[in-house]
Design a protein around this motif. Structure first.
Motif, PDB file in Angstrom:
ATOM      1  N   ILE A 228      30.883  -2.252 -25.087  1.00 23.67           N
ATOM      2  CA  ILE A 228      30.163  -3.120 -24.295  1.00 23.67           C
ATOM      3  C   ILE A 228      30.492  -4.523 -24.448  1.00 23.67           C
ATOM      4  O   ILE A 228      30.128  -5.020 -25.666  1.00 23.67           O
ATOM      5  CB  ILE A 228      28.843  -2.593 -24.161  1.00 23.67           C
ATOM      6  CG1 ILE A 228      28.416  -1.272 -23.693  1.00 23.67           C
ATOM      7  CG2 ILE A 228      27.972  -3.643 -23.036  1.00 23.67           C
ATOM      8  CD1 ILE A 228      27.068  -0.688 -23.790  1.00 23.67           C
ATOM      9  N   ALA A 229      30.838  -5.091 -23.487  1.00 25.70           N
ATOM     10  CA  ALA A 229      31.289  -6.724 -23.655  1.00 25.70           C
ATOM     11  C   ALA A 229      30.567  -7.409 -22.543  1.00 25.70           C
ATOM     12  O   ALA A 229      30.300  -6.833 -21.383  1.00 25.70           O
ATOM     13  CB  ALA A 229      32.556  -7.029 -23.655  1.00 25.70           C
ATOM     14  N   GLU A 230      29.933  -8.608 -22.841  1.00 23.13           N
ATOM     15  CA  GLU A 230      29.484  -9.428 -21.832  1.00 23.13           C
ATOM     16  C   GLU A 230      29.866 -11.067 -22.185  1.00 23.13           C
ATOM     17  O   GLU A 230      30.223 -11.107 -23.127  1.00 23.13           O
ATOM     18  CB  GLU A 230      27.943  -9.214 -21.847  1.00 23.13           C
ATOM     19  CG  GLU A 230      27.152  -9.808 -23.034  1.00 23.13           C
ATOM     20  CD  GLU A 230      25.871  -9.905 -22.672  1.00 23.13           C
ATOM     21  OE1 GLU A 230      25.202  -9.857 -21.568  1.00 23.13           O
ATOM     22  OE2 GLU A 230      24.919 -10.316 -23.572  1.00 23.13           O
ATOM     23  N   GLN A 231      29.904 -11.789 -20.970  1.00 20.36           N
ATOM     24  CA  GLN A 231      30.219 -12.987 -21.132  1.00 20.36           C
ATOM     25  C   GLN A 231      29.214 -13.827 -22.034  1.00 20.36           C
ATOM     26  O   GLN A 231      27.950 -13.387 -21.946  1.00 20.36           O
ATOM     27  CB  GLN A 231      30.253 -13.855 -19.853  1.00 20.36           C
ATOM     28  CG  GLN A 231      31.731 -13.475 -18.924  1.00 20.36           C
ATOM     29  CD  GLN A 231      31.631 -14.151 -17.859  1.00 20.36           C
ATOM     30  OE1 GLN A 231      30.683 -13.923 -17.021  1.00 20.36           O
ATOM     31  NE2 GLN A 231      32.814 -14.986 -17.604  1.00 20.36           N
ATOM     32  N   PHE A 232      29.591 -14.727 -22.675  1.00 20.98           N
ATOM     33  CA  PHE A 232      28.532 -15.582 -23.589  1.00 20.98           C
ATOM     34  C   PHE A 232      28.564 -16.792 -23.123  1.00 20.98           C
ATOM     35  O   PHE A 232      29.214 -17.503 -22.552  1.00 20.98           O
ATOM     36  CB  PHE A 232      28.862 -15.543 -25.157  1.00 20.98           C
ATOM     37  CG  PHE A 232      30.240 -16.031 -25.400  1.00 20.98           C
ATOM     38  CD1 PHE A 232      30.064 -17.603 -25.644  1.00 20.98           C
ATOM     39  CD2 PHE A 232      31.466 -15.392 -25.665  1.00 20.98           C
ATOM     40  CE1 PHE A 232      31.464 -18.189 -25.913  1.00 20.98           C
ATOM     41  CE2 PHE A 232      32.374 -16.120 -25.991  1.00 20.98           C
ATOM     42  CZ  PHE A 232      32.579 -17.417 -26.260  1.00 20.98           C
ATOM     43  N   THR A 233      27.520 -17.547 -23.471  1.00 22.91           N
ATOM     44  CA  THR A 233      27.286 -19.044 -23.210  1.00 22.91           C
ATOM     45  C   THR A 233      26.813 -19.666 -24.505  1.00 22.91           C
ATOM     46  O   THR A 233      26.287 -18.869 -25.532  1.00 22.91           O
ATOM     47  CB  THR A 233      26.237 -19.287 -21.996  1.00 22.91           C
ATOM     48  OG1 THR A 233      26.256 -20.669 -21.964  1.00 22.91           O
ATOM     49  CG2 THR A 233      25.013 -18.759 -22.487  1.00 22.91           C
ATOM     50  N   GLU A 234      26.575 -20.891 -24.575  1.00 20.14           N
ATOM     51  CA  GLU A 234      26.330 -21.800 -25.868  1.00 20.14           C
ATOM     52  C   GLU A 234      24.612 -22.386 -25.429  1.00 20.14           C
ATOM     53  O   GLU A 234      24.647 -22.941 -24.448  1.00 20.14           O
ATOM     54  CB  GLU A 234      27.176 -22.542 -26.344  1.00 20.14           C
ATOM     55  CG  GLU A 234      26.769 -23.273 -27.802  1.00 20.14           C
ATOM     56  CD  GLU A 234      27.953 -23.922 -28.288  1.00 20.14           C
ATOM     57  OE1 GLU A 234      28.731 -23.540 -29.014  1.00 20.14           O
ATOM     58  OE2 GLU A 234      27.961 -25.121 -27.847  1.00 20.14           O
ATOM     59  N   LYS A 235      23.954 -21.949 -26.245  1.00 16.07           N
ATOM     60  CA  LYS A 235      22.458 -22.686 -26.271  1.00 16.07           C
ATOM     61  C   LYS A 235      22.270 -23.755 -27.425  1.00 16.07           C
ATOM     62  O   LYS A 235      22.522 -23.315 -28.611  1.00 16.07           O
ATOM     63  CB  LYS A 235      21.314 -21.900 -26.449  1.00 16.07           C
ATOM     64  CG  LYS A 235      20.072 -22.177 -26.014  1.00 16.07           C
ATOM     65  CD  LYS A 235      19.072 -21.100 -25.524  1.00 16.07           C
ATOM     66  CE  LYS A 235      17.746 -21.707 -25.099  1.00 16.07           C
ATOM     67  NZ  LYS A 235      17.065 -20.478 -24.343  1.00 16.07           N
ATOM     68  N   VAL A 236      21.724 -24.970 -27.041  1.00 17.53           N
ATOM     69  CA  VAL A 236      21.678 -26.001 -28.049  1.00 17.53           C
ATOM     70  C   VAL A 236      20.392 -26.536 -28.236  1.00 17.53           C
ATOM     71  O   VAL A 236      19.688 -26.736 -27.190  1.00 17.53           O
ATOM     72  CB  VAL A 236      22.667 -27.280 -27.609  1.00 17.53           C
ATOM     73  CG1 VAL A 236      22.352 -28.145 -28.890  1.00 17.53           C
ATOM     74  CG2 VAL A 236      24.035 -26.793 -27.380  1.00 17.53           C
TER      75      VAL A 236
END
Length: 319
Positions: A228-236
């Protein structure tokens, strides 16, 4: 000029006549082939057919010393068009459950049983001439069994801007193996043949082949692996940096005293990550150093990668 003109006319009619003769020849050739084919389809003749054989009622822990045939060859007699209709789709099955009794023994499929089984799948006009082999027999023995876990050997990589979610799911996670007791006792798991999977997006199911040790038989040679894969994002997050291990009556000042933490998290869990999940600190130096590295402690399981800016800070020790 006159001679050339006459030669051209003669050549034209010669070509036309040759074309007509060729067409007539091809017509009669096709007609003769059609008549021959019709005669062949209606004439009675012998043919050899292959019949696929399957066996039922064999327990998983039974092994045959002699390989049972998977094809029976039968010689039959009938009209050509009926023989042609059989193609490669003939199949018979034999149930051996009532013959496999005890630790070892022999199974025997008689000529009469084979003939009767094949006769039932033939057309009524087809005459059975000969069968090879005429009977089927084989010695069997019962193996020991053991259930062991499966170990996945794989190199998965997600597509760009995607990350894997959790561990891959293996189905089934255990496998039954068969063999001699001494060898079974030495086996604690069955590994897969190395599997390489790339460009994983969303949910992906792949088939992995199991590696069977010599002399060991597996209940199944394949398993299903689910990624299972999903798109990631970055939180700062901007967080204060604390000091750990500072001796009593000593104060450790950090410059700067806070840092920006970059956290990689799946899109579906972005809102579940907060400052409560992150702690930044530096260890008190017990040897001369110019800067102290900033250590990131993150307790959120959905954060897969983290870094901070700056990665190290200057300090001043006050006593």
């Amino acid at each position: 000029m006159g001679v050339t003109w006459l030669d051209d006319i003669k050549h034209y009619f010669k070509q036309r006549l040759t074309l007509q003769e060729s067409l007539v020849f091809l017509f009669f050739l096709a007609l003769a082939s059609l008549i021959w084919y019709g005669h062949a389809m209606n004439s009675v003749r012998n043919a050899m057919l292959g019949v696929s054989v399957s066996y039922k009622g064999i327990p998983d822990n039974i092994v045959f010393s002699d390989t049972l045939p998977d094809v029976i060859y039968v010689e039959v007699r009938d009209a050509g068009k009926r023989l042609k209709s059989y193609g490669n789709h003939l199949e018979v099955s034999f149930d051996l459950s009532n013959q496999i009794i005890g630790h070892q023994g022999e199974v025997n499929i008689t000529t009469d049983l084979i003939r009767n089984s094949i006769t039932t799948i033939l057309q009524g006009t087809t005459k059975l001439q000969n069968i090879q082999p005429e009977q089927i027999s084989g010695n069997y023995y019962r193996q020991q069994s053991k259930e062991v876990p499966i170990r996945l050997v794989a190199s998965p990589s997600p597509a760009a801007q995607y990350q894997l979610v959790g561990d891959p799911k293996i189905t089934p996670s255990k496998i039954t193996i068969y063999g001699q007791k001494a060898q079974l006792d030495s086996i604690h798991f069955i590994a897969t043949i190395p599997l390489t999977v790339s460009e994983i997006k969303d949910t992906l199911q792949v088939t992995a082949t199991l590696s069977s040790p010599a002399g060991i038989r597996l209940a199944d040679n394949h398993i299903t692996v689910t990624y299972i894969a999903e798109q990631f994002t970055e939180k700062v997050l901007t967080m204060p940096i604390t000091a750990h291990g500072v001796p009593a009556a000593t104060h450790l000042r950090l410059f700067p005293s806070e840092a920006a933490v970059h956290l990689r998290v799946g899109v579906s869990h972005f809102n579940e990550v907060s400052e409560r999940d992150v702690h930044l600190y530096c260890e008190y130096p017990h040897a001369p150093v110019e800067k102290l590295p900033v250590i990131i402690q993150c307790t959120n399981p959905y954060v897969t990668f983290s870094r901070c800016t700056p990665a190290s800070v200057e300090f001043l020790i006050e006593k």
